[in-house]
Write an enzyme that holds these catalytic residues in place. Structure first.
Site, short mmCIF file in Angstrom:
data_model
loop_
_atom_site.label_atom_id
_atom_site.label_comp_id
_atom_site.label_asym_id
_atom_site.label_seq_id
_atom_site.Cartn_x
_atom_site.Cartn_y
_atom_site.Cartn_z
N ASP A 1 0.84 -1.20 0.00
CA ASP A 1 0.00 0.00 0.00
C ASP A 1 0.87 1.25 0.00
OD1 ASP A 1 0.87 -0.20 2.59
OD2 ASP A 1 -1.11 -0.10 3.52
N SER A 2 2.22 1.07 -0.01
CA SER A 2 3.13 2.19 -0.27
C SER A 2 2.87 2.76 -1.66
CB SER A 2 4.58 1.74 -0.12
OG SER A 2 4.82 0.54 -0.83
N GLU B 1 -1.62 -5.55 8.53
CA GLU B 1 -0.82 -4.94 9.59
C GLU B 1 -1.49 -5.16 10.95
OE1 GLU B 1 -0.02 -0.82 8.75
OE2 GLU B 1 0.91 -1.27 6.83
N GLU C 1 8.97 -4.16 10.62
CA GLU C 1 9.42 -2.87 10.07
C GLU C 1 9.95 -1.98 11.18
OE1 GLU C 1 6.66 -1.04 7.38
OE2 GLU C 1 7.80 0.83 7.29
N ASP D 1 -1.05 -6.06 -0.15
CA ASP D 1 -1.52 -5.44 1.10
C ASP D 1 -3.03 -5.24 1.08
OD1 ASP D 1 0.52 -4.95 2.94
OD2 ASP D 1 1.24 -3.18 1.86
O1 KIV Z 1 3.56 -1.11 1.64
C1 KIV Z 1 4.75 -1.48 1.69
O2 KIV Z 1 5.56 -1.19 0.80
C2 KIV Z 1 5.18 -2.27 2.84
C3 KIV Z 1 6.64 -2.53 3.00
C4 KIV Z 1 7.34 -1.32 3.44
C5 KIV Z 1 6.91 -3.70 3.87
O3 KIV Z 1 4.37 -2.68 3.62
#
Ligand code: KIV
Length: 271
Positions: free
Chosen positions: A51-52, A122, A189, A90
């Site tokens: 979700d980044s 998460e 993380e 995610d």
């Molecule tokens: O969303 C993401 O890129 C992540 C990583 C930083 C583990 O959850």
């Protein structure tokens, strides 16, 4: 007879074997077809449709605004490119917390519409019902503890988590809860390296870190960060393998200059 070589796909079972024989797991994010294709053909073990994407693809300050539909669009694009890596997606903020039935519906949409291989959530004990229900449908779940960016407004900062004894103990307990629930792997993380190493020793599932030191089972980074496309983000844990920002802006400037001067296209570049 087919001339195509059979590619041995990375499965959750393969990752478990890698942990057992001490082989480190490589994991990187991707959000689109072209990038995922390069990442997969390079031999990456896991591709995370993180979700980044909310930050690096859409320009939001946090990961909270990205929607399930948007995650499915990114994940489906990645899946079309991938032949070998395990693709984990995610579940975005607001699609699994506090309502395990909604969590299952969200995970099923990701598996059906994007044809993903696994989902990531998460949190620890507070999302256990959601983890249980998703697992009951046969969907592999990856956990994520430590700095969980969907809770940034609770934490208040992006600094290292679980430096104190109490938070470290809770994190270890949560890791065990997720392992017992049946998660196939765990992301840690931004936690102290010593704590991450302890977790990796105490659970049997692979523990993959970002800013969690080297004494664990694997590493994950955001592709835009490790390629040096993002400029403003430089935490201590980030190793930049390239300065693509410089290279790309150099290429764009050369193109602008060639267009302006009339140098592009030349005679060979036209019909
Ligand atoms: O969303 C993401 O890129 C992540 C990583 C930083 C583990 O959850």
């Amino acid at each position: 007879m087919s001339v195509h070589k059979e590619v041995k796909r990375v499965t959750t079972h393969v990752l478990q074997e890698m942990k057992l024989r001490g082989e480190k797991i490589s994991m990187l994010t991707a959000y689109d077809y072209s990038m995922a294709s390069i990442v997969d053909q390079s031999g990456m073990d896991i591709i995370l449709v993180g979700d980044s994407a909310s930050n690096v693809m859409a320009g939001h300050e946090t990961t909270l605004p990205i929607t399930l539909d948007q995650m499915i669009y990114h994940a489906a694009s990645v899946i079309r490119a991938v032949n070998r890596a395990l693709v984990v997606v995610d579940l975005p903020f607001g699609t699994y917390q506090g309502d395990s039935k909604e969590a299952l519906r969200s995970a099923v949409r990701i598996m059906k519409e994007a044809e993903a291989h696994a989902v990531k959530l998460e949190g620890g004990r507070e999302i256990k019902d959601s983890v249980d229900r998703i697992l009951s449908a046969g969907i592999p779940v990856m956990g994520h503890l430590g700095l969980t960016p969907q809770s940034i407004y609770k934490f208040g900062t992006y600094t290292v988590r679980a430096k104190g004894k109490d938070e470290a103990e809770i994190l270890i307990e949560d890791a065990k809860i997720l392992e017992e629930a049946g998660c196939f792997a765990l992301i840690l993380e931004k936690v102290p390296a010593e704590l991450a190493a302890k977790v990796a020793k105490e659970v049997t599932i692979p523990v993959i870190g970002i800013g969690a030191g080297g004494d664990i089972d694997g590493q994950v980074l955001v592709v835009h960060d490790m390629l040096g496309i993002t400029q403003e983000f430089s935490p201590r844990f980030l190793r930049r393998y390239h300065n693509l920002y410089e290279e790309m802006s150099g290429a764009f400037k050369n193109y602008i200059s060639d267009v302006k001067s009339g140098d592009f296209p030349n005679e060979k570049e036209q019909y």
